[in-house]
Design an enzyme around this catalytic site. Sequence first.
Site, PDB file in Angstrom:
ATOM      1  N   HIS A  36      79.582  34.078  24.398  1.00 43.07           N
ATOM      2  CA  HIS A  36      79.884  33.465  25.891  1.00 43.07           C
ATOM      3  C   HIS A  36      81.529  33.601  25.976  1.00 43.07           C
ATOM      4  CE1 HIS A  36      76.108  31.472  26.042  1.00 43.07           C
ATOM      5  NE2 HIS A  36      76.379  31.299  27.118  1.00 43.07           N
ATOM      6  N   LYS A 101      68.915  23.822  21.816  1.00 41.16           N
ATOM      7  CA  LYS A 101      68.443  22.589  21.489  1.00 41.16           C
ATOM      8  C   LYS A 101      69.695  21.478  21.911  1.00 41.16           C
ATOM      9  CE  LYS A 101      70.174  22.291  16.572  1.00 41.16           C
ATOM     10  NZ  LYS A 101      70.759  21.335  15.997  1.00 41.16           N
TER      11      LYS A 101
HETATM   12  S1  SF4 Z   1      67.156  22.073  11.114  1.00 44.12           S
HETATM   13 FE1  SF4 Z   1      69.362  21.250  10.336  1.00 44.12          FE
HETATM   14  S2  SF4 Z   1      70.504  23.321  10.106  1.00 44.12           S
HETATM   15 FE2  SF4 Z   1      68.800  23.846  11.005  1.00 44.12          FE
HETATM   16  S3  SF4 Z   1      69.538  23.710  13.298  1.00 44.12           S
HETATM   17 FE3  SF4 Z   1      68.683  21.603  13.001  1.00 44.12          FE
HETATM   18  S4  SF4 Z   1      70.517  20.523  12.245  1.00 44.12           S
HETATM   19 FE4  SF4 Z   1      71.075  22.641  12.098  1.00 44.12          FE
END
Ligand code: SF4
Lengths: 181, 280
Positions: A36, A101
């Site tokens: 970005h 996420k």
């Molecule tokens: S599972 Fe754990 S290491 Fe993997 S993206 Fe999620 S927080 Fe990060």
Amino acid sequence: MIHIKMPLTEETILRLKAGDMVELSGTVYSARDATHKKFFDALENHEAMPFDIEGQVIYYMGPTPSPPGKIIGAAGPTTSSRMDSYTPRLLELGLKGMIGKGKRSMEVRESIVKNKAVYFVAIGGAGALAAKRIRKSQLIAYPELGPEALYKLEMDRFPLIVANDSSGNDIFELARKELNR
Amino acid sequence: MRTVRLEKIIETVEKLAIESCYIAKKEMTEKIDNALKIETSDLGKHVLEKLLENAQIAEKEWIPYCQDTGVAIIFVELGEEVIFDSPGFIDALNEGVRRGYKKGYLRKSIVNDPLRRENTGDNTPAIVHIKLVKGDRLRIKFCARGSGSENMSKVKMLKPAEGWEGIKSFVLETVKEAGPNPCPPIIIGLGIGGNLEKVPLLAKNALYRGIGSEHRETFYTEKEKELLEEINNLGIGPQGMGGRVTALEVHIEEAPCHIGSLPVAVVIECHAHRYREVEL
Ligand code: SF4
């Protein structure tokens, strides 16, 4: 389960509602923090972006290296909020969707509504599952960024959930309301 | 005295790094499987099912469970009667990380400097903690920790008068603020006592204590249960999209502290919970 294909039409975007489980097929571009920053350096210098962003979807993801003979390594989403400061400008330029996420800022959410776009979350941490749903991966720009390089990805029924829809609903807020009821 | 070859250390770390990033711990998938029976939200169930599918694909198709294969944390319990065949124990640990991340095609996520930020290219240096113990024991615990969950963890110096209630509200606040970012369902490592530099280490030790394990004292076991229930009552749910299952376990480790302070550290861990240990 709703199946959608890239490119996203306005009709599709307007139909998607926060909380919908979706499978997406077609082309998306991977980009995270450093990518970005490069986009913005280009914009600042009045240079062209390395791809035409109009109507596209960006996936916030930096994969593990792909072993010989494999298309891609583990390829789950990274935390989207780190891209919040960049997103409204990209939406103004025609970006139609983001995959990541976690929550987005109020500013991003407003920009999503204004520009009739959509924010999806992929299953955080499910990197192997994500890799299985990517059919092609092609380096487009910034190889020096390693896992943060810009890749063009061909997705095949990639599992997603609509987190922020074009009418302003937010899945994380809906979850909270549900609890308080 | 017992002599250990450094080459053995390198091989061990390499193997632990790869195994922990590719194969989900069985205790963890069992926990998620059980959580699936409790979860009532449709999205929550969907997420948990996908996590189980992810673990299966990772092991079967040999793809890392998660793409953030993290910073390497190595806890060593080193017996006073152990000697090495040559100098360079820490270098050997780092060499193990280097080889594991290369051969295992794991992501290299370490930058050489926090502000100048150039990738070191081999995921070193590892963060190493050595505890000297009696005897000729040598235990190595390898943990891979991503930034998503690490960034949501917190330390706070409470007033002693705030006590358990103060600790609880700090934990609940931290978990609420973290929301979906640390990839729930989470595990909580809670450190209480010691001082500013000791308390996060207590929390990390607690975190990697072992899935399904309980504190050795009922006093704290009850607190672990109480906190787990209250966290799950927050309704954050898998991936933060609402549901009953937010945390799978709470582990506490405590230590003596100053009459004037009550240090607390909350370490939030994601469902990936990658670690392996061996005794050499
Ligand atoms: S599972 Fe754990 S290491 Fe993997 S993206 Fe999620 S927080 Fe990060």
